[in-house]
Design a protein around this motif. Structure first.
Motif, PDB file in Angstrom:
ATOM      1  N   SER A 129     100.813   2.895  13.330  1.00 52.87           N
ATOM      2  CA  SER A 129     100.054   4.055  13.802  1.00 52.87           C
ATOM      3  C   SER A 129      99.212   4.660  12.685  1.00 52.87           C
ATOM      4  O   SER A 129      98.049   5.018  12.891  1.00 52.87           O
ATOM      5  CB  SER A 129     101.001   5.112  14.371  1.00 52.87           C
ATOM      6  OG  SER A 129     101.684   4.627  15.506  1.00 52.87           O
ATOM      7  N   ARG A 130      99.790   4.763  11.501  1.00 55.88           N
ATOM      8  CA  ARG A 130      99.056   5.338  10.375  1.00 55.88           C
ATOM      9  C   ARG A 130      97.949   4.399   9.882  1.00 55.88           C
ATOM     10  O   ARG A 130      96.904   4.858   9.415  1.00 55.88           O
ATOM     11  CB  ARG A 130     100.028   5.648   9.235  1.00 55.88           C
ATOM     12  CG  ARG A 130     100.983   6.799   9.545  1.00 55.88           C
ATOM     13  CD  ARG A 130     101.909   7.064   8.377  1.00 55.88           C
ATOM     14  NE  ARG A 130     102.712   8.267   8.576  1.00 55.88           N
ATOM     15  CZ  ARG A 130     103.535   8.787   7.670  1.00 55.88           C
ATOM     16  NH1 ARG A 130     103.661   8.200   6.480  1.00 55.88           N
ATOM     17  NH2 ARG A 130     104.220   9.879   7.921  1.00 55.88           N
ATOM     18  N   GLU A 148      94.860  15.318  21.219  1.00 55.78           N
ATOM     19  CA  GLU A 148      96.145  14.632  21.352  1.00 55.78           C
ATOM     20  C   GLU A 148      96.194  13.380  20.477  1.00 55.78           C
ATOM     21  O   GLU A 148      97.255  12.990  19.978  1.00 55.78           O
ATOM     22  CB  GLU A 148      96.377  14.273  22.815  1.00 55.78           C
ATOM     23  CG  GLU A 148      96.077  15.424  23.771  1.00 55.78           C
ATOM     24  CD  GLU A 148      97.248  15.868  24.592  1.00 55.78           C
ATOM     25  OE1 GLU A 148      98.315  15.241  24.515  1.00 55.78           O
ATOM     26  OE2 GLU A 148      97.101  16.884  25.321  1.00 55.78           O
ATOM     27  N   GLN A 149      95.059  12.737  20.284  1.00 59.12           N
ATOM     28  CA  GLN A 149      95.013  11.530  19.475  1.00 59.12           C
ATOM     29  C   GLN A 149      95.212  11.818  17.992  1.00 59.12           C
ATOM     30  O   GLN A 149      95.485  10.892  17.214  1.00 59.12           O
ATOM     31  CB  GLN A 149      93.666  10.828  19.679  1.00 59.12           C
ATOM     32  CG  GLN A 149      93.499  10.244  21.076  1.00 59.12           C
ATOM     33  CD  GLN A 149      92.079   9.808  21.367  1.00 59.12           C
ATOM     34  OE1 GLN A 149      91.167  10.071  20.577  1.00 59.12           O
ATOM     35  NE2 GLN A 149      91.874   9.162  22.502  1.00 59.12           N
ATOM     36  N   ARG A 150      95.093  13.067  17.596  1.00 62.48           N
ATOM     37  CA  ARG A 150      95.284  13.414  16.190  1.00 62.48           C
ATOM     38  C   ARG A 150      96.760  13.442  15.789  1.00 62.48           C
ATOM     39  O   ARG A 150      97.089  13.493  14.604  1.00 62.48           O
ATOM     40  CB  ARG A 150      94.648  14.786  15.907  1.00 62.48           C
ATOM     41  CG  ARG A 150      93.133  14.763  15.978  1.00 62.48           C
ATOM     42  CD  ARG A 150      92.519  16.151  15.892  1.00 62.48           C
ATOM     43  NE  ARG A 150      92.738  16.790  14.601  1.00 62.48           N
ATOM     44  CZ  ARG A 150      91.825  17.514  13.967  1.00 62.48           C
ATOM     45  NH1 ARG A 150      90.614  17.676  14.496  1.00 62.48           N
ATOM     46  NH2 ARG A 150      92.102  18.087  12.820  1.00 62.48           N
ATOM     47  N   VAL A 151      97.661  13.439  16.769  1.00 65.07           N
ATOM     48  CA  VAL A 151      99.095  13.456  16.482  1.00 65.07           C
ATOM     49  C   VAL A 151      99.547  12.014  16.268  1.00 65.07           C
ATOM     50  O   VAL A 151      99.833  11.282  17.213  1.00 65.07           O
ATOM     51  CB  VAL A 151      99.879  14.113  17.631  1.00 65.07           C
ATOM     52  CG1 VAL A 151     101.368  14.164  17.299  1.00 65.07           C
ATOM     53  CG2 VAL A 151      99.344  15.514  17.901  1.00 65.07           C
ATOM     54  N   VAL A 152      99.624  11.614  15.026  1.00 70.12           N
ATOM     55  CA  VAL A 152      99.843  10.206  14.682  1.00 70.12           C
ATOM     56  C   VAL A 152     101.327   9.884  14.553  1.00 70.12           C
ATOM     57  O   VAL A 152     101.784   8.823  14.972  1.00 70.12           O
ATOM     58  CB  VAL A 152      99.106   9.863  13.369  1.00 70.12           C
ATOM     59  CG1 VAL A 152      99.418   8.437  12.924  1.00 70.12           C
ATOM     60  CG2 VAL A 152      97.607  10.050  13.555  1.00 70.12           C
ATOM     61  N   ASP A 153     102.112  10.795  13.990  1.00 73.99           N
ATOM     62  CA  ASP A 153     103.502  10.486  13.645  1.00 73.99           C
ATOM     63  C   ASP A 153     104.493  10.716  14.770  1.00 73.99           C
ATOM     64  O   ASP A 153     105.683  10.445  14.604  1.00 73.99           O
ATOM     65  CB  ASP A 153     103.936  11.310  12.432  1.00 73.99           C
ATOM     66  CG  ASP A 153     103.332  10.795  11.139  1.00 73.99           C
ATOM     67  OD1 ASP A 153     102.466   9.901  11.209  1.00 73.99           O
ATOM     68  OD2 ASP A 153     103.711  11.290  10.068  1.00 73.99           O
ATOM     69  N   GLY A 154     104.052  11.219  15.913  1.00 75.09           N
ATOM     70  CA  GLY A 154     104.982  11.436  17.013  1.00 75.09           C
ATOM     71  C   GLY A 154     105.885  12.632  16.782  1.00 75.09           C
ATOM     72  O   GLY A 154     105.512  13.600  16.127  1.00 75.09           O
ATOM     73  N   CYS A 161     110.780   8.510  16.021  1.00 74.45           N
ATOM     74  CA  CYS A 161     109.515   9.183  16.296  1.00 74.45           C
ATOM     75  C   CYS A 161     108.431   8.244  16.798  1.00 74.45           C
ATOM     76  O   CYS A 161     107.540   8.655  17.545  1.00 74.45           O
ATOM     77  CB  CYS A 161     109.018   9.905  15.044  1.00 74.45           C
ATOM     78  SG  CYS A 161     108.884   8.857  13.570  1.00 74.45           S
ATOM     79  N   ARG A 162     108.460   6.984  16.420  1.00 71.38           N
ATOM     80  CA  ARG A 162     107.438   6.045  16.882  1.00 71.38           C
ATOM     81  C   ARG A 162     108.045   4.768  17.460  1.00 71.38           C
ATOM     82  O   ARG A 162     107.348   3.767  17.606  1.00 71.38           O
ATOM     83  CB  ARG A 162     106.478   5.698  15.741  1.00 71.38           C
ATOM     84  CG  ARG A 162     105.253   6.586  15.706  1.00 71.38           C
ATOM     85  CD  ARG A 162     104.361   6.311  16.925  1.00 71.38           C
ATOM     86  NE  ARG A 162     103.317   7.312  17.089  1.00 71.38           N
ATOM     87  CZ  ARG A 162     103.325   8.239  18.034  1.00 71.38           C
ATOM     88  NH1 ARG A 162     104.345   8.327  18.874  1.00 71.38           N
ATOM     89  NH2 ARG A 162     102.331   9.087  18.154  1.00 71.38           N
ATOM     90  N   HIS A 179      95.842   5.371  18.545  1.00 70.79           N
ATOM     91  CA  HIS A 179      94.893   4.279  18.291  1.00 70.79           C
ATOM     92  C   HIS A 179      93.579   4.484  19.054  1.00 70.79           C
ATOM     93  O   HIS A 179      92.700   3.618  18.996  1.00 70.79           O
ATOM     94  CB  HIS A 179      95.528   2.937  18.665  1.00 70.79           C
ATOM     95  CG  HIS A 179      96.717   2.591  17.828  1.00 70.79           C
ATOM     96  ND1 HIS A 179      96.627   2.333  16.480  1.00 70.79           N
ATOM     97  CD2 HIS A 179      98.032   2.493  18.136  1.00 70.79           C
ATOM     98  CE1 HIS A 179      97.839   2.072  15.995  1.00 70.79           C
ATOM     99  NE2 HIS A 179      98.705   2.166  16.981  1.00 70.79           N
ATOM    100  N   ARG A 180      93.481   5.573  19.787  1.00 72.19           N
ATOM    101  CA  ARG A 180      92.254   6.003  20.468  1.00 72.19           C
ATOM    102  C   ARG A 180      91.689   4.967  21.442  1.00 72.19           C
ATOM    103  O   ARG A 180      90.482   4.725  21.477  1.00 72.19           O
ATOM    104  CB  ARG A 180      91.191   6.393  19.436  1.00 72.19           C
ATOM    105  CG  ARG A 180      91.631   7.498  18.504  1.00 72.19           C
ATOM    106  CD  ARG A 180      90.647   7.746  17.385  1.00 72.19           C
ATOM    107  NE  ARG A 180      90.512   6.594  16.508  1.00 72.19           N
ATOM    108  CZ  ARG A 180      91.410   6.236  15.588  1.00 72.19           C
ATOM    109  NH1 ARG A 180      92.502   6.960  15.418  1.00 72.19           N
ATOM    110  NH2 ARG A 180      91.209   5.178  14.825  1.00 72.19           N
TER     111      ARG A 180
END
Length: 499
Positions: A129-130, A148-154, A161-162, A179-180
């Motif tokens: 994800s990162r 919402e897509q800016r929340v990468v780490d869950g 978390c992922r 990943h948009r």
């Protein structure tokens, strides 16, 4: 060089086949992902009632856990509200562990092997994800799904978390909001007489005597194992199974995969209650002095199966005065801005959320106000103005409190209905304070300072007294993952940052 965990190698091998250009970034992100998941796991070990931990000793150099078999596990002092990764390694009887999955394997506790596999997958997926992120852009997004897509780490506190078991690397890239992607939703035709419908089902999703149920492509491939007609392109939101139609509503799809803790489906029971809950929530929001909006459920339908169902909801953006520059931001995305760095802003935001949450709790409704369900309307300058709440499926409603306050009791059944004071407080305090507010503040000192400032202006009620004086309830997320066969939520108490 750190020896890769098998889950990390599996993801790397798949990534080489579908997106080889991401491999260098993926490898570079693994170290930080291990620390992020290890930090979440250490929080659980430090604060959850795990049966194989018999004692905890705090000292100037950190925290030592005594295990039931006599071994000792040592790590740094644990801040239960920290969101930054600060645990790089811990020592188990003198052996250093810097990977959460290998630590769990080394602990050799009941049900630890399965959980270790989940932790390995969480690390690898988090690094993936990162790896897909571009340079941070300071400008605020315009579209709701972009927030919402800016929340990468869950999840900010869950070790899983992922973790996305059942998703290949290609599917994570195709469906994960971070990943948009743009996801092509399909539909499945079902005879209307075989469906339960609540609210209004749109003409667009009707075909004579059949209903067309929106279907996520992962669900079609892995659960229903069938093809489906293409319908609309949509953008996945934080919950992954809920997607935003451009210019239209949000679509909550059945996605029978276990994400973090539980399988995410849409129960037949929740579909049946959706219209009643939505109408009740609108009347309740009218009592909030304009500080709360609840997104309406436009329609819900199920083919008598949690694996084939969908819910259509208003977009939270409905409640922003865009001509005045207002934005509606999921609370989980606030940490991607600089706003929480201001103590005064954080105190104002805390005051707003507690004013609304405690008022509704007194009336008889406990919101599950975590960072995904709760959104805030910000002014052009970023001031928190009012709240928006979405997804009513797991709130708690107290008939006794509603009656005491002269509010008509809706016709509801199941776990959503309870007069138990502890259950009501756990639902709100655990999601709002230990979840949304803590995740936004990012540390115990910041959360404590914001709460201390905010509570000065709040009415002195029994609920506020409980919030101030008692340990802060939160779900024991790791205990729940390591307790197969135990139904329902399990809880623990965190040190109250106000004390």
């Amino acid at each position: 060089m750190h020896r890769p965990h098998p889950a990390e190698s599996e993801v790397a091998d798949e990534l080489a086949g579908v997106r080889p250009g991401l491999l260098p970034r993926y490898d570079a992100e693994l170290s930080g992902a291990r620390a992020a998941v290890l930090t979440r796991l250490w929080r659980a070990l430090a604060h959850e009632p795990l049966p194989w931990i018999t004692g905890r000793e705090r000292s100037p150099d950190g925290l030592t856990l005594r295990l039931a078999d006599g071994r000792r596990l040592h790590g740094p002092a644990a801040d239960p509200y920290a969101t930054a990764a600060y645990v790089n390694s811990v020592r188990l009887d003198g052996v250093t562990y810097d990977h959460p999955a290998r630590l769990m394997t080394g602990l050799a506790v009941p049900h630890g092997a399965d959980f270790a596999a989940e932790l390995g997958h969480s690390v690898a997926s988090l690094a993936l994800s990162r790896a897909g992120q571009g340079a941070r852009v300071d400008e605020w997004p315009v579209a709701d799904w972009e927030w919402e897509q800016r929340v990468v780490d869950g999840h900010p506190y869950h070790p899983n978390c992922r973790s996305r078991p059942g998703f290949s690397v290609a599917e994570q890239l195709a469906y994960g909001p971070e990943h948009r992607p743009v996801v092509e939703l399909g539909t499945v035709p079902v005879a209307a007489r075989e469906c339960l419908v609540s609210g209004e089902w749109p003409d667009e999703l009707r075909d004579g005597g059949r209903l067309l149920l929106p279907l996520h492509p992962w669900q079609a491939a892995h659960v229903l194992k069938r093809s489906c007609e293409g319908w609309r392109a949509a953008h996945p939101l934080m919950s992954l199974r809920t997607l935003a139609l451009p210019g239209g509503p949000h679509v909550k799809t059945a996605l029978s995969a276990r994400l973090t803790s539980s399988v995410r489906d849409i129960s037949v029971h929740s579909v049946g209650l959706s219209a009643t809950l939505s109408s009740f929530a609108q009347s309740l929001a009218a009592r909030s002095d304009g500080l709360l909006h609840v997104t309406r459920t436009l329609g819900a339908a199920t083919a008598d199966s949690p694996d084939l169902a969908a819910v259509l909801r208003e977009s939270p953006q409905t409640y922003a005065a865009t001509d005045s520059g207002e934005r509606v931001v999921p609370v989980g995305a606030l940490a991607t801005t600089t706003l929480p760095e201001s103590p005064s802003w954080l105190a104002d935001f805390t005051r707003l959320t507690l004013t609304v949450g405690l008022r509704l709790l007194e009336l008889g409704v406990a919101l599950e106000a975590h960072g995904q369900n709760l959104l805030v309307v910000l002014s052009r300058t970023g001031a928190p103005l009012r709240l928006v709440y979405r997804d009513l499926a797991d709130i708690r409603v107290s008939p006794a409190r509603l009656t005491r306050n002269g509010i008509p009791v809706p016709e509801l059944t199941g776990r959503i209905v309870t007069d138990d004071v502890t259950a009501l407080r756990r639902k709100l305090f655990g999601s709002l304070v230990a979840g949304a507010l803590a995740g936004t503040a990012g540390s115990a000192p910041a959360l404590g300072a914001a709460l201390e400032t905010a509570v000065r202006d709040l009415p002195r009620t029994p609920e506020l007294a409980a919030l101030v004086a008692e340990p802060l309830p939160t779900k024991a997320l790791t205990l729940m993952r390591m307790s197969p066969g135990v139904a329902g939520d399990q809880w623990t108490g965190l040190p109250n940052p106000l004390r």
